[in-house]
Each structure stands twice: as C-alpha cells, then as structure tokens.
Design an enzyme around this catalytic site. Structure first.
Site, PDB file in Angstrom:
ATOM      1  N   SER A 135      34.907  21.685   5.955  1.00 11.79           N
ATOM      2  CA  SER A 135      35.987  20.685   6.033  1.00 11.79           C
ATOM      3  C   SER A 135      37.225  21.314   6.637  1.00 11.79           C
ATOM      4  O   SER A 135      37.421  22.533   6.530  1.00 11.79           O
ATOM      5  CB  SER A 135      36.330  20.179   4.627  1.00 11.79           C
ATOM      6  OG  SER A 135      37.472  19.357   4.655  1.00 11.79           O
ATOM      7  N   TYR A 148      39.367  21.924  -4.386  1.00 13.01           N
ATOM      8  CA  TYR A 148      38.457  21.403  -3.347  1.00 13.01           C
ATOM      9  C   TYR A 148      38.594  22.238  -2.069  1.00 13.01           C
ATOM     10  O   TYR A 148      37.589  22.662  -1.474  1.00 13.01           O
ATOM     11  CB  TYR A 148      38.753  19.918  -3.056  1.00 13.01           C
ATOM     12  CG  TYR A 148      37.902  19.396  -1.920  1.00 13.01           C
ATOM     13  CD1 TYR A 148      36.532  19.222  -2.068  1.00 13.01           C
ATOM     14  CD2 TYR A 148      38.469  19.123  -0.665  1.00 13.01           C
ATOM     15  CE1 TYR A 148      35.741  18.780  -1.011  1.00 13.01           C
ATOM     16  CE2 TYR A 148      37.690  18.681   0.395  1.00 13.01           C
ATOM     17  CZ  TYR A 148      36.332  18.513   0.216  1.00 13.01           C
ATOM     18  OH  TYR A 148      35.544  18.084   1.267  1.00 13.01           O
TER      19      TYR A 148
HETATM   20  P1  NDP Z   1      29.654  10.789   0.298  1.00  9.22           P
HETATM   21  O1  NDP Z   1      30.236  10.683  -1.061  1.00  9.22           O
HETATM   22  O2  NDP Z   1      29.450   9.547   1.086  1.00  9.22           O
HETATM   23  O3  NDP Z   1      28.277  11.606   0.251  1.00  9.22           O
HETATM   24  C1  NDP Z   1      28.156  12.761  -0.552  1.00  9.22           C
HETATM   25  C2  NDP Z   1      26.683  13.090  -0.685  1.00  9.22           C
HETATM   26  O4  NDP Z   1      26.564  14.289  -1.489  1.00  9.22           O
HETATM   27  C3  NDP Z   1      25.914  11.994  -1.384  1.00  9.22           C
HETATM   28  O5  NDP Z   1      24.681  11.801  -0.724  1.00  9.22           O
HETATM   29  C4  NDP Z   1      25.690  12.555  -2.784  1.00  9.22           C
HETATM   30  O6  NDP Z   1      24.450  12.093  -3.291  1.00  9.22           O
HETATM   31  C5  NDP Z   1      25.591  14.048  -2.474  1.00  9.22           C
HETATM   32  N1  NDP Z   1      25.811  14.873  -3.659  1.00  9.22           N
HETATM   33  C6  NDP Z   1      26.927  15.005  -4.387  1.00  9.22           C
HETATM   34  N2  NDP Z   1      26.717  15.820  -5.442  1.00  9.22           N
HETATM   35  C7  NDP Z   1      25.405  16.197  -5.356  1.00  9.22           C
HETATM   36  C8  NDP Z   1      24.569  17.014  -6.164  1.00  9.22           C
HETATM   37  N3  NDP Z   1      25.015  17.610  -7.271  1.00  9.22           N
HETATM   38  N4  NDP Z   1      23.288  17.196  -5.772  1.00  9.22           N
HETATM   39  C9  NDP Z   1      22.807  16.600  -4.657  1.00  9.22           C
HETATM   40  N5  NDP Z   1      23.544  15.803  -3.872  1.00  9.22           N
HETATM   41  C10 NDP Z   1      24.825  15.594  -4.228  1.00  9.22           C
HETATM   42  O7  NDP Z   1      30.644  11.785   1.096  1.00  9.22           O
HETATM   43  P2  NDP Z   1      30.530  12.450   2.558  1.00  9.22           P
HETATM   44  O8  NDP Z   1      29.343  11.987   3.271  1.00  9.22           O
HETATM   45  O9  NDP Z   1      31.855  12.277   3.184  1.00  9.22           O
HETATM   46  O10 NDP Z   1      30.381  13.973   2.131  1.00  9.22           O
HETATM   47  C11 NDP Z   1      29.389  14.836   2.666  1.00  9.22           C
HETATM   48  C12 NDP Z   1      29.991  16.218   2.851  1.00  9.22           C
HETATM   49  O11 NDP Z   1      31.047  16.140   3.814  1.00  9.22           O
HETATM   50  C13 NDP Z   1      30.622  16.817   1.586  1.00  9.22           C
HETATM   51  O12 NDP Z   1      30.269  18.185   1.510  1.00  9.22           O
HETATM   52  C14 NDP Z   1      32.117  16.668   1.837  1.00  9.22           C
HETATM   53  O13 NDP Z   1      32.865  17.641   1.161  1.00  9.22           O
HETATM   54  C15 NDP Z   1      32.170  16.847   3.335  1.00  9.22           C
HETATM   55  N6  NDP Z   1      33.356  16.336   4.002  1.00  9.22           N
HETATM   56  C16 NDP Z   1      33.716  15.016   3.900  1.00  9.22           C
HETATM   57  C17 NDP Z   1      34.851  14.571   4.559  1.00  9.22           C
HETATM   58  C18 NDP Z   1      35.320  13.165   4.447  1.00  9.22           C
HETATM   59  O14 NDP Z   1      36.507  12.889   4.768  1.00  9.22           O
HETATM   60  N7  NDP Z   1      34.489  12.202   4.054  1.00  9.22           N
HETATM   61  C19 NDP Z   1      35.657  15.462   5.404  1.00  9.22           C
HETATM   62  C20 NDP Z   1      35.176  16.816   5.442  1.00  9.22           C
HETATM   63  C21 NDP Z   1      34.062  17.217   4.781  1.00  9.22           C
HETATM   64  P3  NDP Z   1      24.176  11.640  -4.816  1.00  9.22           P
HETATM   65  O15 NDP Z   1      25.479  11.201  -5.393  1.00  9.22           O
HETATM   66  O16 NDP Z   1      23.153  10.563  -4.668  1.00  9.22           O
HETATM   67  O17 NDP Z   1      23.628  12.880  -5.456  1.00  9.22           O
HETATM   68  C1  8X3 Z   2      37.675  16.095   3.157  1.00 11.00           C
HETATM   69  C2  8X3 Z   2      38.902  16.082   3.971  1.00 11.00           C
HETATM   70  O1  8X3 Z   2      41.439  16.231   3.928  1.00 11.00           O
HETATM   71  O2  8X3 Z   2      40.382  14.928   2.175  1.00 11.00           O
HETATM   72  O3  8X3 Z   2      37.079  17.346   3.192  1.00 11.00           O
HETATM   73  O4  8X3 Z   2      40.285  17.307   2.130  1.00 11.00           O
HETATM   74  S1  8X3 Z   2      40.307  16.148   2.993  1.00 11.00           S
END
Ligand code: NDP
Ligand code: 8X3
Length: 249
Positions: A135, A148
């Site tokens: 991120s 985070y």
């Molecule tokens: P979502 O909440 O849409 O998806 C998160 C995914 O992670 C879900 O499929 C969830 O599945 C899974 N997950 C969470 N905890 C667990 C666990 N303990 N075991 C297995 N799976 C898990 O968010 P995003 O798609 O945005 O997030 C995906 C990645 O991208 C994350 O690592 C996030 O930090 C990163 N990210 C997101 C950004 C954003 O602005 N959205 C920006 C930068 C990075 P389930 O709950 O079914 O287990």
């Molecule tokens: C998610 C982006 O800016 O909310 O990783 O931390 S931010």
C-alpha cells in the site's frame, strides 16, 4: 513455469483479490482461491478454480488450504499475498490494542504463514513468483493509521528480504502498492458504517480493483529474467494518503 501457471490468491472473496482472480482466470491460470467467506468464491465464475476456506491468521487453515491447492493443481508457481485489512482509525493513545492484533496477525503474520510454506518448493524448482499487495500506507504514515501503515511497511521489508534470500534461484518477488481503491476495504475499516466508508471515495475518482489487478497481471506476464520489484500506483486525484483532490458535487 508451465504455460498455465498454478496461482494462489489469498483473500479472493472481494475487491482486489477477486479482480486478480478474474483477470488471471481469463489468462488461463489454474487458480487456487482462499478466503474466510469461501462461498463468495463461487461467484468468480471459474469452475476449474479451487475454492477453499482460508484464514491466513490460522496456521492449520493455511496448511489445509495449501494441501488442497497442491492436490488440485500441483506445485504452486505464483503466490499473490492479497488478504489484508485495516481496522479503525484510533490513535495509539486512544486504542485498546484489539484491532492492532488483528491487523498485524492478518497483514504481517498471515503473509508470512503462507509465504514460508510456498517459497521452499519454488526455490527447489528454480521458478516461482511471489506478489505482495502492499500500500501507499507502507510509504507514508498518517494519524490514526500508524499500525496499519506499519504492517504495510513491514511487507516492504519482507519483500526486500525475500528478494535477497532467493537471489540466484529464479524466484521473483514483486510488491504492488496502491493508493485509494474503492472496494470493501473502508467498510471493513469502519466496521460496517457505510456512511463513513462512502465518504472516503466521495467526489473523487479512486482506483478500481481492476486497476490494481492490471499491475499484478503486468508483473506476472514479464519474461522470467525480468522482475518488477515494486509498483506504487495512485489515483490521479491522490498525491498521498491524506492529500486527495475532491471535486464540488
Ligand atoms: P476488501 O475488504 O474488499 O478485500 C479484502 C480481502 O481480504 C477479502 O477477500 C477478505 O476475505 C480477505 N481477508 C481478510 N482477512 C483475511 C483472513 N484472515 N484470511 C483470509 N482472507 C482474509 O479490500 P481490498 O480488496 O481493498 O484489500 C485487498 C488488499 O489490498 C489488502 O491487503 C489491503 O490492505 C490492500 N490495499 C487496499 C487499498 C484500498 O484502498 N482498498 C489500498 C492499498 C492496499 P474474507 O473476509 O472473506 O476472509
Ligand atoms: C489503503 C490505503 O491510504 O487508506 O492501504 O491507508 S490507505
């Protein structure tokens, strides 16, 4: 690597992980998809994909998932460490520590639990690709996000260390580090408060999950002698985690 790589995607039930799964399915990857809400994985529409429960914080669950993945598709060529979450925006002084544990156990230990069980066979086979979904938060910290952000900064160190440790083995390590992406991420962070979650994306144009999946697909599709170390991908309307351009409605 074969022409149809066996690719594991953690956290494929939503957002970026689901988009990565869809794009790689269209490119012919043999997929093993895991998430706690495993029933959601059926919606991705790839009947040949292994869809299996996975909680990356639980080592027994990781073992069971990887055993099922290998039984379905053989050795793992690509691991996409996508599962992750932010919980809350409490300051250090105002926190009770419960959310810290959840974030560290998921975003740091969860990645390590999976990676350490996959990389040895990649080294042995002289091929493999590990992708971390980091991120912008791993590059810049903001108030209320120190833990985070710390987890995502840790991922950068882990990717870097892994790159040193696998040097000369043919294994590739890529970190894809997005800015704001409209997914369920904010709904999870604000514990289901959709008004707060929607406000994050209000009057601006965030990345889509597919924009991030495009970066992953690009890195994976380079020839074996090319390693994309890191991609920091931001919305044009975002200069840093808290510097977002918003248009008047
Ligand atoms: P979502 O909440 O849409 O998806 C998160 C995914 O992670 C879900 O499929 C969830 O599945 C899974 N997950 C969470 N905890 C667990 C666990 N303990 N075991 C297995 N799976 C898990 O968010 P995003 O798609 O945005 O997030 C995906 C990645 O991208 C994350 O690592 C996030 O930090 C990163 N990210 C997101 C950004 C954003 O602005 N959205 C920006 C930068 C990075 P389930 O709950 O079914 O287990
Ligand atoms: C998610 C982006 O800016 O909310 O990783 O931390 S931010």
């Amino acid at each position: 690597m074969t022409s149809a790589p066996h690719t594991v995607v953690t956290g494929a039930s939503s957002g970026i992980g689901a988009a990565i799964a869809r794009q790689l399915s269209a490119r012919g990857h043999r997929l093993s998809l895991g998430a706690r809400r495993a029933e959601r994985l059926d919606a991705l529409g790839d009947p040949t994909a292994l869809r299996h429960p996975l909680d990356v914080t639980d080592e027994a669950s990781v073992e069971a998932f990887l055993a099922a993945a290998r039984a379905a598709h053989g050795p793992i060529d690509v691991l996409v460490n996508n599962a992750g979450l932010a919980r809350g925006i409490e300051t250090i002084a105002g926190a009770d520590g419960i959310a810290w544990r959840e974030m560290i156990e998921t975003n740091v230990l969860g990645v390590l639990h999976v990676t350490r069980r996959v990389v040895p066979e990649m080294i042995e086979r002289g091929t493999g690709h590990v992708v971390m979904i980091g991120s912008v938060a791993g590059h810049e910290t903001y108030e209320g996000g120190s833990v985070y952000c710390g987890t995502k900064r840790a991922l950068r160190s882990i990717a870097e260390g892994l790159r040193y440790e696998t040097l000369g083995t043919g294994v590739r390590v890529t970190s894809v580090d997005p800015g704001m992406v409209e997914t369920e991420f904010s709904l999870v962070r604000f514990r289901g408060d959709s008004a707060k979650a929607d406000a994050v994306y209000r009057d601006t144009r965030p990345l889509t999950a597919d924009d991030v999946a495009d970066c992953v697909t690009f890195a994976l599709s380079r020839p074996p002698h090319v390693n994309i170390d890191a991609i920091l991908v931001m919305p044009t309307d975002q200069a840093s985690p808290k510097r977002v351009h918003r248009r008047s409605p």
